[in-house]
Design an enzyme around this catalytic site. Structure first.
Site, PDB file in Angstrom:
ATOM      1  N   VAL A   1       0.628  -1.187  -0.034  1.00  0.00           N
ATOM      2  CA  VAL A   1       0.061   0.059   0.133  1.00  0.00           C
ATOM      3  C   VAL A   1       0.734   1.248   0.014  1.00  0.00           C
ATOM      4  O   VAL A   1       0.573   2.314  -0.627  1.00  0.00           O
ATOM      5  CB  VAL A   1      -1.000  -0.110   1.093  1.00  0.00           C
ATOM      6  CG1 VAL A   1      -1.767   1.414   1.323  1.00  0.00           C
ATOM      7  CG2 VAL A   1      -2.019  -1.224   0.942  1.00  0.00           C
ATOM      8  N   CYS A   2       1.993   1.077   0.667  1.00  0.00           N
ATOM      9  CA  CYS A   2       2.725   2.665   0.796  1.00  0.00           C
ATOM     10  C   CYS A   2       3.167   2.912  -0.468  1.00  0.00           C
ATOM     11  O   CYS A   2       3.108   4.362  -0.502  1.00  0.00           O
ATOM     12  CB  CYS A   2       4.073   2.077   1.745  1.00  0.00           C
ATOM     13  SG  CYS A   2       3.632   1.341   3.398  1.00  0.00           S
ATOM     14  N   PRO A   3       3.632   2.262  -1.415  1.00  0.00           N
ATOM     15  CA  PRO A   3       4.251   3.249  -2.645  1.00  0.00           C
ATOM     16  C   PRO A   3       2.967   3.858  -3.306  1.00  0.00           C
ATOM     17  O   PRO A   3       3.250   4.566  -3.957  1.00  0.00           O
ATOM     18  CB  PRO A   3       4.766   1.937  -3.405  1.00  0.00           C
ATOM     19  CG  PRO A   3       4.221   0.458  -2.919  1.00  0.00           C
ATOM     20  CD  PRO A   3       3.892   0.918  -1.377  1.00  0.00           C
TER      21      PRO A   3
END
Length: 181
Positions: A51-53
């Protein structure tokens, strides 16, 4: 957790930016850096995740819009500066996300902000909008599995900068609320 109206803590944290060189001990204290600017700090839990990118690229895509509003975009996680660099080098979209990434490896700042997940020992997906006087004006915190909407962060920044009453779903250029005399 620190919240609206709290002074942002003064703390020097390692920082990594760009992909040109290995980290060489660069640091950043958000209360000293960028005088007179709004600051938008967003934490993600871990580098090299899923999810972070999407969030980092989403914020990067509208970085110029934050700059147009006299705001500096700063990312952060509890990973090291070397891990940040390796992640950026592994992905062209992350490499293009050319804004500072705090490497809060000891969770020093994340702990001071009160945003560390007690079970996973990483930062929640927390966003802080900090005014030029280093006072927190907005906070959004999501669990580890739910990404944020960078356009919503920008909308809230726009509303804060009006210093007016902004109704639900207000966007820059819309009328603000006027109290009857």
């Amino acid at each position: 957790m620190l919240t609206i109206g709290d002074q942002f803590p003064s703390m020097t944290i390692p920082v990594q930016q760009g992909v040109a060189a290995l980290p060489a001990g660069e640091t950043l204290d958000l209360t000293i850096a960028y005088p007179g600017k709004w600051k938008v700090l967003f934490y993600w839990p871990k580098d090299f995740t899923f999810v972070c990118p999407t969030e980092i690229v989403g914020y990067s895509d509208i970085r110029g819009d934050f700059e147009d509003r006299d705001a500096v975009l700063i990312g952060a996680s509890t990973d090291t500066a070397h891990v940040h660099l390796a992640w950026r080098k592994s992905d062209a979209d992350l490499a293009a996300a050319d804004f500072p990434w705090l490497a809060d490896n000891g969770a020093k700042l994340a702990d001071a902000l009160g945003i560390v997940d007690k079970n996973e020992h990483v930062a929640f997906r927390a966003t802080f909008i900090i005014d030029p006087d280093n006072v927190i004006q907005a906070v959004q915190v999501n669990g580890l599995n739910v990404g944020r909407n960078p356009a919503e962060t920008l909308r809230v920044l726009d509303a804060l900068q009006t210093d007016e009453l902004c109704p639900c779903n207000w966007n820059k250029g819309d009328d603000v609320l006027q109290l009857a005399a």
